[in-house]
Design an enzyme around this catalytic site. Structure first.
Site, PDB file in Angstrom:
ATOM      1  N   ASP A  38       0.849  -1.179   0.000  1.00  0.00           N
ATOM      2  CA  ASP A  38       0.000   0.000   0.000  1.00  0.00           C
ATOM      3  C   ASP A  38       0.893   1.241   0.000  1.00  0.00           C
ATOM      4  OD1 ASP A  38      -2.178   1.990   0.672  1.00  0.00           O
ATOM      5  OD2 ASP A  38      -3.308   0.130   0.946  1.00  0.00           O
ATOM      6  N   SER A 156     -14.716  -1.718 -11.879  1.00  0.00           N
ATOM      7  CA  SER A 156     -15.822  -1.030 -11.229  1.00  0.00           C
ATOM      8  C   SER A 156     -17.044  -1.143 -12.127  1.00  0.00           C
ATOM      9  CB  SER A 156     -15.457   0.451 -11.036  1.00  0.00           C
ATOM     10  OG  SER A 156     -16.569   1.239 -10.688  1.00  0.00           O
ATOM     11  N   TYR A 173     -11.879   8.428 -13.788  1.00  0.00           N
ATOM     12  CA  TYR A 173     -12.280   7.185 -13.130  1.00  0.00           C
ATOM     13  C   TYR A 173     -12.932   6.235 -14.124  1.00  0.00           C
ATOM     14  CZ  TYR A 173     -13.873   4.156  -9.345  1.00  0.00           C
ATOM     15  OH  TYR A 173     -14.068   3.080  -8.512  1.00  0.00           O
TER      16      TYR A 173
END
Length: 274
Positions: A38, A156, A173
């Site tokens: 991360d 997504s 996005y």
């Protein structure tokens, strides 16, 4: 009773919290050891707090509680050299890599952007280039090992339909999540001869720090000229829990889906068929 992933090693990005942590725990429950990565710092264009080193340490503790091994490193998925070093450290200690979960992503949608171009660039950098980098640093080792494997990319519902809104972040996005589908399909073709499967998972809204309590995103969702009502589920549930996505990931990386590759798997409560 052994799990479906006993003896496997999973490389997971964005693993400090949210879906990434959930994936690490779920795969560890099935017997996998984990390489967790991360960024553990902020990105200037992202209006909400990103994960911390304490978050990553908590992921480590939760995996170790399951009696699985884990190697955790901080790295920005946009930094291929750092990402490669993290992967190599984990693979060397744990015995290779069998599973890649390219999960790290940002959603800096907000009602008012200071620098539309910079936000767009960062979204593409993390959500698309970061996925490319994640696969690139792992694939040669996976091929050389000769034991096949499975790669799952987090896209997504915005990788299926345009739901991102009118902001630079929203356009970025949707573009990045559609781009992930292109990466998935291309790598599925390229890696099939090595028995490495590649698929993408497409969640609707998930209860993670990126979504819940993100006042900037809430403002974008409330603005009819931005995201408006483009995100609403068909089934009577407002938001999913991370574990729902992790169950799909666990199936995609297991032998139960051994002949599934090149597939877009929505876990979206029907959003994309509305």
């Amino acid at each position: 009773m052994s799990g479906t992933l006993e003896g496997k090693v999973a490389f997971i990005t964005g693993a400090a919290r949210g879906q990434g942590r959930s994936h690490a725990i779920r795969l560890a429950e099935e017997g996998a050891d984990i390489i967790a990565v991360d960024i553990c710092r902020s990105i200037e264009t992202v209006p909400y707090s990103l994960a911390t080193e304490d978050d990553l340490a908590e992921t480590v503790a939760l995996v170790e509680k399951l009696d699985r091994r884990i190697v955790a490193r901080t790295a920005d998925v946009r930094d291929k050299k750092a990402l490669s070093a993290a992967l190599e450290a984990g693979a060397t200690e744990l015995g290779g890599v069998d599973i890649v979960v390219a999960n790290a992503g940002i959603a800096p949608q907000q009602a008012h952007e200071r620098d539309r171009d910079a936000v767009f660039a960062d979204v593409i950098g993390v959500n698309l280039v970061g996925v490319f980098n994640t696969v690139e640093v792992a694939r040669e080792r996976m091929i050389a090992q000769g034991r096949g494997g499975s790669i799952v990319m987090t896209s997504s519902t915005a990788g299926i339909k345009a739901v991102g809104g009118s902001s630079g972040a929203g356009i970025g996005y949707t573009a990045s999540k559609h781009g992930v589908v292109g990466l998935m399909r291309q790598y599925a073709v390229l890696l099939a001869e090595h028995n490495i499967r590649v698929n993408s998972v497409h969640p609707t809204g998930v209860s993670t720090p990126m979504v819940v309590g993100n006042t900037a995103l809430a403002g974008a969702l409330a603005d009819p000229t931005n995201m408006g009502n483009s995100i609403s589920n068909l089934l009577p549930i407002d938001i999913l829990e991370p574990e729902e996505i992790s169950n799909a990931v666990a199936w995609l990386v297991s032998d139960e889906s051994r002949y599934v590759t090149g597939v877009m798997l929505p876990v979206d409560a029907g959003l994309t068929i509305k």
